[in-house]
Design a protein around this motif. Structure first.
Motif, mmCIF file in Angstrom:
data_model
loop_
_atom_site.group_PDB
_atom_site.id
_atom_site.type_symbol
_atom_site.label_atom_id
_atom_site.label_comp_id
_atom_site.label_asym_id
_atom_site.label_seq_id
_atom_site.Cartn_x
_atom_site.Cartn_y
_atom_site.Cartn_z
ATOM 1 N N GLY A 184 39.916 24.659 47.703
ATOM 2 C CA GLY A 184 39.941 25.786 46.773
ATOM 3 C C GLY A 184 41.332 25.850 46.165
ATOM 4 O O GLY A 184 42.184 24.971 46.403
ATOM 5 N N GLY A 235 36.421 25.661 45.052
ATOM 6 C CA GLY A 235 35.989 26.757 45.924
ATOM 7 C C GLY A 235 35.291 27.866 45.153
ATOM 8 O O GLY A 235 34.352 27.608 44.385
ATOM 9 N N ARG A 236 35.804 29.084 45.333
ATOM 10 C CA ARG A 236 35.147 30.249 44.725
ATOM 11 C C ARG A 236 35.444 30.389 43.232
ATOM 12 O O ARG A 236 34.877 31.258 42.577
ATOM 13 N N SER A 255 34.206 28.945 40.729
ATOM 14 C CA SER A 255 33.177 27.927 40.568
ATOM 15 C C SER A 255 32.224 28.207 39.420
ATOM 16 O O SER A 255 32.171 29.311 38.887
ATOM 17 N N GLY A 260 31.417 32.575 40.493
ATOM 18 C CA GLY A 260 32.396 33.113 41.440
ATOM 19 C C GLY A 260 33.405 33.924 40.659
ATOM 20 O O GLY A 260 33.027 34.872 39.956
ATOM 21 N N HIS A 276 27.349 40.863 39.276
ATOM 22 C CA HIS A 276 27.781 40.896 40.676
ATOM 23 C C HIS A 276 27.367 42.196 41.345
ATOM 24 O O HIS A 276 27.598 43.282 40.783
ATOM 25 N N TRP A 284 27.377 34.938 48.166
ATOM 26 C CA TRP A 284 28.685 34.568 48.697
ATOM 27 C C TRP A 284 28.866 35.353 49.984
ATOM 28 O O TRP A 284 28.936 36.575 49.942
ATOM 29 N N ALA A 308 33.312 36.721 49.903
ATOM 30 C CA ALA A 308 33.743 36.706 48.493
ATOM 31 C C ALA A 308 35.125 37.300 48.302
ATOM 32 O O ALA A 308 35.951 36.765 47.571
ATOM 33 N N SER A 309 35.386 38.432 48.963
ATOM 34 C CA SER A 309 36.630 39.161 48.663
ATOM 35 C C SER A 309 37.145 39.856 49.920
ATOM 36 O O SER A 309 36.475 39.876 50.945
#
Ligand code: FAD
Length: 325
Positions: A10, A38-39, A41, A53, A231, A273, A276-277
């Protein structure tokens, strides 16, 4: 020369590797996916592609501002100036945000691809176990036989829960830190809405609903698809992380209709995900444990987000450089 391995390609792992390589320290990177980033994406099918992402990134630290300028100069990033709205308490309003937002071009993962150039990365290689003996790290991998090279130093550039699994009881300090981090899931819906009329906005922050963000991919530079990326909010996604894709989609579509979208004949693709965060409440930037030859970097150690991840990798590399040279 000491041998270094980085797990995860990532933005944090790539930034760490690039910095080390620029000081003549070579690194082997192991990445479980088919490509880097990675994220940050992009989901690609024969008919469409969409950033599913990270949606955009901002730059505040002078070192990151300089790096982003380099990405822009090489054509791998550009500023994105969306017409932004906010939805709150049943009403739409214009966003007051004056942030400069950037995206990868032509896709979000273009930045990872740029950083990965000239790095040694073994893709489709999931590191499933770390073992330490005689002062060296031995890496086991799920897909093939074990990695033959023993390493002096291993960097985990992966989300905290995944790092926690690999660390196990190998080091108390590292496992305490990974176990303290709180990461949240994100349900992502990519939708083609053939009956939706043109909206007055390109993207919107949605407050107090199960959706927290909606964005028209085609509004970003060098994109042509008319797909929406939607999201789920971090708290709703985390609470409903075990829903089936179909159930998560039903609930997000209901919310989209409530927001005024026409979802008739929608074509939808879902992605979950798991991490995710989020991260540490008190960011520490990175962790380096020279006595055991272990380092941790990633967004979760540095306030989250793309800029935090890139800086975390850079700062760990600078600490390692002092130890390796
Ligand atoms: P990652 O990108 O997660 O990289 C870790 C890599 O390690 C991955 O490639 C993974 O495949 C690999 N890996 C994991 N375990 C193993 C293993 N055992 N063996 C080998 N490889 C492994 N940030 C923003 O700044 N702005 C946004 O708008 C934004 N929106 C977001 C929306 C969503 C839905 C998500 C998911 C993230 C968003 N982010 C956003 C966050 C941003 O994407 C991250 O902060 C950043 O990309 C993290 O980079 P990283 O290198 O720390 O971790």
């Amino acid at each position: 020369m000491k041998k270094l391995a980085i797990i995860g390609a990532g933005i944090a792992g790539l930034s760490c590797a690039k910095e080390l390589q620029s000081h003549g320290i070579s690194v082997d990177i192991f990445e479980k996916s088919r490509g880097p980033s990675g994220r940050m994406s992009t989901r690609r099918t024969p008919d469409w592609s969409a950033d599913h992402g990270a949606q955009y990134f901002t730059a505040r630290d002078p070192r990151f501002i300089q790096e982003v300028q380099h990405w822009i100069n090489t054509g791998s990033a550009a500023a994105w100036k969306p017409k932004l709205k906010v939805y709150e308490a049943g009403a739409w309003r214009d966003s007051n945000s004056r942030e400069i937002r950037y995206v990868g071009t032509p896709k979000m993962n273009s930045i990872g691809k740029l950083l990965a150039e000239e790095l040694s990365i073994q893709y489709e290689t999931t590191i499933s176990q770390l073992q330490r003996s005689s002062g060296k790290w031995h890496l086991q991998c799920s897909e093939t036989s074990n990695i033959p090279t023993p390493y002096d130093f291993v960097v985990l550039a992966i989300p905290a829960p995944q790092a926690s699994t690999l660390i196990g009881d190998l080091d108390d300090r590292a496992s305490k830190i990974t176990d303290t981090a709180q990461m949240k899931a994100c349900w992502t819906m990519m939708a083609r809405l053939p009956n939706q009329l043109k909206t007055e906005f390109d993207a919107a922050f949605i407050n107090q609903e199960i959706i927290s963000w909606i964005c028209q991919n085609g509004s970003k530079p060098m994109r042509h698809s008319n797909l929406w990326t939607i999201h789920g909010s971090p708290s709703w996604s985390q609470e409903h992380v075990e829903l089936s894709k179909e159930d998560a989609q039903d609930r997000l579509v209901k919310c989209l209709i409530k927001l005024g979208f026409n979802c008739q004949d929608a074509e939808i693709s879902m992605h979950r995900w798991r991490y995710a965060s989020g991260g540490l409440e008190n960011p520490m930037g990175y962790l380096s444990l020279p006595n055991v030859g272990l380092g941790l970097c990633g967004d979760w150690l540095n306030g989250g987000r793309v800029e935090g991840a890139w800086l975390s990798g850079l700062e760990l590399a600078l600490a390692l450089k002092r130890q390796c040279t």
